[in-house]
Write a protein that holds these residues in place. Structure first.
Motif, short mmCIF file in Angstrom:
data_model
loop_
_atom_site.label_atom_id
_atom_site.label_comp_id
_atom_site.label_asym_id
_atom_site.label_seq_id
_atom_site.Cartn_x
_atom_site.Cartn_y
_atom_site.Cartn_z
N LEU A 72 -7.49 8.64 -15.77
CA LEU A 72 -7.79 9.97 -15.24
C LEU A 72 -8.59 10.79 -16.24
N ASP A 73 -8.27 10.68 -17.51
CA ASP A 73 -9.00 11.44 -18.53
C ASP A 73 -10.48 11.06 -18.59
N ARG A 74 -10.81 9.80 -18.28
CA ARG A 74 -12.23 9.40 -18.22
C ARG A 74 -12.92 10.19 -17.10
N ALA A 75 -12.27 10.33 -15.95
CA ALA A 75 -12.85 11.06 -14.83
C ALA A 75 -12.97 12.55 -15.16
N VAL A 76 -11.98 13.09 -15.86
CA VAL A 76 -12.02 14.49 -16.28
C VAL A 76 -13.21 14.70 -17.22
N GLU A 77 -13.35 13.83 -18.22
CA GLU A 77 -14.44 13.94 -19.19
C GLU A 77 -15.81 13.81 -18.53
#
Length: 154
Positions: free
Chosen positions: A32-37
């Motif tokens: 999820l953090d990849r998508a947020v970034e």
């Protein structure tokens, strides 16, 4: 509604060669953090709640070393696929008991029900092929991973 093109859904900034955590929930947050970034998620907490709620309904470990956590949520601006792989595997409660080494997170806007199913179906079909999974395991760059998935899903 037409199925989104894989090239717009999975871009190089959504592919990571970093080793994800060994635990399922931490892996979901890592993806999820990849998508947020990448600027695809407008509300991380809402997206995480949707992913974990979906995970609680039924496993997203599809077998053959594949995990596809996914959710429909207003917290994402456009259909998004994030990819990572694990050298040791993450337990996604797959029917075959095998840990997931190829990890795909699929996020689609809440109103994108058909897109969600089509994308999930296309990805799942592509991953049934041994050669596609082998190429993803052996790929040494984001570009090689992107090319493999694009060819397989096209």
């Amino acid at each position: 509604m037409t199925e989104p093109k894989i090239e717009t859904v999975l871009t190089s900034d959504l592919i990571t060669l970093e080793e994800p955590p060994a635990e399922k929930e931490a892996t979901i947050e890592f993806l999820l953090d990849r998508a947020v970034e990448a600027g695809r998620v407008t509300d991380r907490e809402t997206a995480l709640e949707a992913l974990l709620a979906r995970e609680a309904e039924t496993t997203t470990g599809v077998g053959m070393g594949i995990g596809i956590p996914h959710a429909k949520t207003d917290a994402v601006s456009e259909p998004t696929v994030v990819f990572a792989r694990s050298s040791t595997g993450v337990d996604f409660d797959a029917m075959d008991g095998e840990p997931a080494t190829l990890l795909f997170m699929l996020l689609v806007p809440a109103e994108g029900g058909e897109e969600h199913l089509e994308l999930l179906s296309s990805l799942s079909r592509a991953l049934m092929h041994d050669d596609v999974r082998d190429r993803l395991h052996e790929a040494e760059s984001k570009a090689a991973i992107e090319e493999t998935i694009t060819e397989a899903v096209a």
